[in-house]
Design a protein around this motif. Structure first.
Motif, PDB file in Angstrom:
ATOM      1  N   PRO A   1       0.714  -1.648   0.475  1.00 49.93           N
ATOM      2  CA  PRO A   1      -0.283   0.113  -0.034  1.00 49.93           C
ATOM      3  C   PRO A   1       0.721   1.543   0.102  1.00 49.93           C
ATOM      4  CG  PRO A   1      -0.411  -0.983   2.042  1.00 49.93           C
ATOM      5  CD  PRO A   1       0.353  -2.150   1.296  1.00 49.93           C
ATOM      6  N   ALA A   2       2.235   0.707   0.154  1.00 48.68           N
ATOM      7  CA  ALA A   2       3.195   2.444   0.836  1.00 48.68           C
ATOM      8  C   ALA A   2       3.320   2.791  -0.804  1.00 48.68           C
ATOM      9  CB  ALA A   2       4.055   2.267   1.204  1.00 48.68           C
ATOM     10  N   TYR A   3       3.082   1.396  -2.098  1.00 47.72           N
ATOM     11  CA  TYR A   3       3.858   1.856  -3.152  1.00 47.72           C
ATOM     12  C   TYR A   3       2.588   1.339  -3.915  1.00 47.72           C
ATOM     13  CZ  TYR A   3       7.881   3.076  -1.278  1.00 47.72           C
ATOM     14  OH  TYR A   3       9.469   3.918  -0.923  1.00 47.72           O
ATOM     15  N   ALA A   4       0.778   1.540  -4.120  1.00 41.93           N
ATOM     16  CA  ALA A   4       0.006   1.381  -4.750  1.00 41.93           C
ATOM     17  C   ALA A   4       0.221   2.222  -6.010  1.00 41.93           C
ATOM     18  CB  ALA A   4      -1.212   2.274  -3.805  1.00 41.93           C
ATOM     19  N   SER A   5       0.589   2.562  -6.559  1.00 41.02           N
ATOM     20  CA  SER A   5       1.079   3.754  -7.516  1.00 41.02           C
ATOM     21  C   SER A   5       1.572   2.472  -8.343  1.00 41.02           C
ATOM     22  CB  SER A   5       1.420   4.414  -7.876  1.00 41.02           C
ATOM     23  OG  SER A   5       2.422   4.548  -7.423  1.00 41.02           O
ATOM     24  N   ALA A   6       2.687   1.111  -8.339  1.00 39.35           N
ATOM     25  CA  ALA A   6       3.152   0.577  -8.966  1.00 39.35           C
ATOM     26  C   ALA A   6       2.412  -0.418  -9.214  1.00 39.35           C
ATOM     27  CB  ALA A   6       4.310   0.078  -8.219  1.00 39.35           C
ATOM     28  N   PHE A   7       0.858  -0.706  -8.696  1.00 40.74           N
ATOM     29  CA  PHE A   7       0.242  -2.720  -9.134  1.00 40.74           C
ATOM     30  C   PHE A   7      -1.103  -1.957  -9.688  1.00 40.74           C
ATOM     31  CE2 PHE A   7       3.075  -2.686  -5.409  1.00 40.74           C
ATOM     32  CZ  PHE A   7       3.795  -3.979  -5.375  1.00 40.74           C
ATOM     33  N   GLU A   8      -1.593  -3.083  -9.426  1.00 41.47           N
ATOM     34  CA  GLU A   8      -2.821  -2.812 -10.236  1.00 41.47           C
ATOM     35  C   GLU A   8      -3.749  -3.965  -9.357  1.00 41.47           C
ATOM     36  OE1 GLU A   8      -3.401  -4.364 -14.073  1.00 41.47           O
ATOM     37  OE2 GLU A   8      -2.326  -2.885 -14.553  1.00 41.47           O
ATOM     38  N   ALA A   9      -4.647  -3.833  -7.855  1.00 37.99           N
ATOM     39  CA  ALA A   9      -4.949  -4.041  -6.920  1.00 37.99           C
ATOM     40  C   ALA A   9      -5.755  -5.422  -6.775  1.00 37.99           C
ATOM     41  CB  ALA A   9      -5.528  -3.087  -6.022  1.00 37.99           C
ATOM     42  N   LYS A  10      -6.044  -5.646  -8.531  1.00 35.66           N
ATOM     43  CA  LYS A  10      -7.206  -7.114  -8.562  1.00 35.66           C
ATOM     44  C   LYS A  10      -6.872  -7.011  -9.159  1.00 35.66           C
ATOM     45  CE  LYS A  10     -11.273  -4.422  -8.758  1.00 35.66           C
ATOM     46  NZ  LYS A  10     -12.802  -3.757  -9.615  1.00 35.66           N
ATOM     47  N   ASN A  11      -5.290  -7.301  -9.836  1.00 32.82           N
ATOM     48  CA  ASN A  11      -4.332  -8.294 -10.159  1.00 32.82           C
ATOM     49  C   ASN A  11      -3.022  -8.958  -9.732  1.00 32.82           C
ATOM     50  OD1 ASN A  11      -5.710  -8.869 -12.649  1.00 32.82           O
ATOM     51  ND2 ASN A  11      -5.016  -6.865 -13.145  1.00 32.82           N
ATOM     52  N   SER A  12      -2.976  -8.141  -8.066  1.00 30.08           N
ATOM     53  CA  SER A  12      -1.836  -8.168  -7.754  1.00 30.08           C
ATOM     54  C   SER A  12      -1.665  -9.482  -6.338  1.00 30.08           C
ATOM     55  CB  SER A  12      -1.739  -6.800  -6.561  1.00 30.08           C
ATOM     56  OG  SER A  12      -1.024  -6.183  -7.033  1.00 30.08           O
ATOM     57  N   ALA A  13      -0.313  -9.989  -6.051  1.00 27.34           N
ATOM     58  CA  ALA A  13      -0.430 -10.404  -4.945  1.00 27.34           C
ATOM     59  C   ALA A  13      -0.504 -10.276  -3.376  1.00 27.34           C
ATOM     60  CB  ALA A  13       1.081 -11.512  -5.022  1.00 27.34           C
ATOM     61  N   PHE A  14      -1.482 -10.810  -2.632  1.00 32.04           N
ATOM     62  CA  PHE A  14      -1.457 -10.669  -1.384  1.00 32.04           C
ATOM     63  C   PHE A  14      -1.177 -11.339  -0.237  1.00 32.04           C
ATOM     64  CE2 PHE A  14      -3.944  -8.183  -3.841  1.00 32.04           C
ATOM     65  CZ  PHE A  14      -4.268  -6.505  -3.204  1.00 32.04           C
ATOM     66  N   LEU A  15       0.111 -11.041   0.928  1.00 35.26           N
ATOM     67  CA  LEU A  15       0.741 -11.719   1.854  1.00 35.26           C
ATOM     68  C   LEU A  15      -0.567 -12.252   2.524  1.00 35.26           C
ATOM     69  CD1 LEU A  15       2.969  -9.965   0.741  1.00 35.26           C
ATOM     70  CD2 LEU A  15       3.640 -10.563   3.450  1.00 35.26           C
ATOM     71  N   GLY A  16      -1.031 -13.784   3.143  1.00 36.45           N
ATOM     72  CA  GLY A  16      -1.444 -14.641   3.558  1.00 36.45           C
ATOM     73  C   GLY A  16      -3.129 -15.069   2.675  1.00 36.45           C
TER      74      GLY A  16
ATOM     75  N   GLN B   1      -3.089 -18.070  -5.446  1.00 40.38           N
ATOM     76  CA  GLN B   1      -3.501 -17.167  -5.930  1.00 40.38           C
ATOM     77  C   GLN B   1      -3.260 -16.763  -7.044  1.00 40.38           C
ATOM     78  OE1 GLN B   1      -2.569 -13.416  -3.476  1.00 40.38           O
ATOM     79  NE2 GLN B   1      -1.541 -14.833  -3.035  1.00 40.38           N
ATOM     80  N   THR B   2      -3.540 -16.128  -8.310  1.00 39.51           N
ATOM     81  CA  THR B   2      -3.281 -16.250  -9.243  1.00 39.51           C
ATOM     82  C   THR B   2      -2.982 -13.685  -9.048  1.00 39.51           C
ATOM     83  OG1 THR B   2      -5.321 -15.296 -10.581  1.00 39.51           O
ATOM     84  CG2 THR B   2      -4.098 -17.061 -10.670  1.00 39.51           C
ATOM     85  N   ALA B   3      -1.814 -13.986  -9.924  1.00 40.03           N
ATOM     86  CA  ALA B   3      -1.547 -12.720 -10.273  1.00 40.03           C
ATOM     87  C   ALA B   3      -0.589 -11.920 -11.080  1.00 40.03           C
ATOM     88  CB  ALA B   3      -0.400 -12.365  -8.661  1.00 40.03           C
ATOM     89  N   GLU B   4      -0.502 -10.726 -11.425  1.00 33.81           N
ATOM     90  CA  GLU B   4       0.481  -9.861 -12.236  1.00 33.81           C
ATOM     91  C   GLU B   4       1.050  -9.680 -11.843  1.00 33.81           C
ATOM     92  OE1 GLU B   4      -0.595  -7.275 -15.110  1.00 33.81           O
ATOM     93  OE2 GLU B   4      -2.009  -7.795 -15.944  1.00 33.81           O
ATOM     94  N   LEU B   5       2.487  -9.200 -12.902  1.00 34.58           N
ATOM     95  CA  LEU B   5       4.296  -8.936 -11.555  1.00 34.58           C
ATOM     96  C   LEU B   5       3.616  -7.435 -11.745  1.00 34.58           C
ATOM     97  CD1 LEU B   5       6.023  -9.651  -9.256  1.00 34.58           C
ATOM     98  CD2 LEU B   5       7.753 -10.914 -11.662  1.00 34.58           C
ATOM     99  N   GLY B   6       3.605  -7.134 -10.843  1.00 33.54           N
ATOM    100  CA  GLY B   6       3.206  -5.365 -11.389  1.00 33.54           C
ATOM    101  C   GLY B   6       2.370  -5.084 -12.848  1.00 33.54           C
ATOM    102  N   LYS B   7       1.838  -3.080 -12.880  1.00 35.61           N
ATOM    103  CA  LYS B   7       1.607  -3.258 -14.114  1.00 35.61           C
ATOM    104  C   LYS B   7       1.909  -2.891 -14.930  1.00 35.61           C
ATOM    105  CE  LYS B   7      -1.024   0.928 -11.860  1.00 35.61           C
ATOM    106  NZ  LYS B   7      -0.980   2.512 -12.363  1.00 35.61           N
ATOM    107  N   VAL B   8       0.339  -3.550 -15.883  1.00 39.08           N
ATOM    108  CA  VAL B   8       0.710  -4.106 -17.641  1.00 39.08           C
ATOM    109  C   VAL B   8       2.623  -3.417 -17.739  1.00 39.08           C
ATOM    110  CG1 VAL B   8       0.569  -4.376 -19.673  1.00 39.08           C
ATOM    111  CG2 VAL B   8      -0.951  -5.387 -17.953  1.00 39.08           C
ATOM    112  N   ASP B   9       2.258  -1.711 -18.216  1.00 37.79           N
ATOM    113  CA  ASP B   9       3.366  -0.861 -18.951  1.00 37.79           C
ATOM    114  C   ASP B   9       3.880  -0.235 -17.596  1.00 37.79           C
ATOM    115  OD1 ASP B   9       1.922  -1.294 -21.297  1.00 37.79           O
ATOM    116  OD2 ASP B   9       0.727  -0.162 -20.730  1.00 37.79           O
ATOM    117  N   ALA B  10       4.310  -1.148 -16.610  1.00 36.63           N
ATOM    118  CA  ALA B  10       5.239  -0.422 -15.983  1.00 36.63           C
ATOM    119  C   ALA B  10       6.526  -2.183 -15.676  1.00 36.63           C
ATOM    120  CB  ALA B  10       4.481  -0.867 -13.816  1.00 36.63           C
TER     121      ALA B  10
END
Length: 137
Positions: free
Chosen positions: A19-34, A74-83
């Motif tokens: 959450p401290a760097y939320a702009s680098a992620f797409e929350a709906k396509n991110s991995a979360f701890l736990g 869980q399924t995820a992407e590693l960072g935003k698509v264009d980041a």
């Protein structure tokens, strides 16, 4: 021919949503701890270059193996698509026709002097890798 007839989990880590760097992620396509073992459909750098894309049939096999073993994942992407992002060896194996997907643990502060992971995720990763080795056809 042997590689093309094989399947693989390319084991690495995934950037956990920070959450401290939320702009680098797409929350709906991110991995979360736990939330269990992470399967990254797309890694790669900006635009997801040098990544592989596991096909739907392989994803269905992976999900079935994990579901049958009761493994949280869980399924995820590693960072935003264009980041930013990262590159693993999955794309090399995919070029040989191997069924492959990136998998691993969600990590906060990846590549920092102090990283954070979830003990529950580590447990689920061990269970998931055992299930894959035992039950993947």
């Amino acid at each position: 021919r042997a590689r093309a007839a094989s399947s693989m989990l390319s084991s690495d880590v995934s950037a956990g949503f920070d959450p401290a760097y939320a702009s680098a992620f797409e929350a709906k396509n991110s991995a979360f701890l736990g939330r269990g073992l992470v399967f990254n459909k797309y890694t790669g750098s900006g635009g997801k270059g040098s990544s592989s894309d596991a096909n739907a049939e392989y994803m269905a096999q992976i999900r079935k193996v994990m579901d049958d073993a009761g493994v949280m994942f869980q399924t995820a992407e590693l960072g935003k698509v264009d980041a930013g992002g990262g590159v693993t060896i999955a794309w090399i194996m995919a070029n040989y026709g191997m069924e492959v997907i990136d998998s691993g643990l969600a990590i906060l502060c990846m590549h920092a002097p102090m990283e954070v992971s979830s003990k529950a995720d580590i447990y689920e990763a061990v269970r998931g890798y055992k299930a894959f080795l035992k039950n993947m056809k």
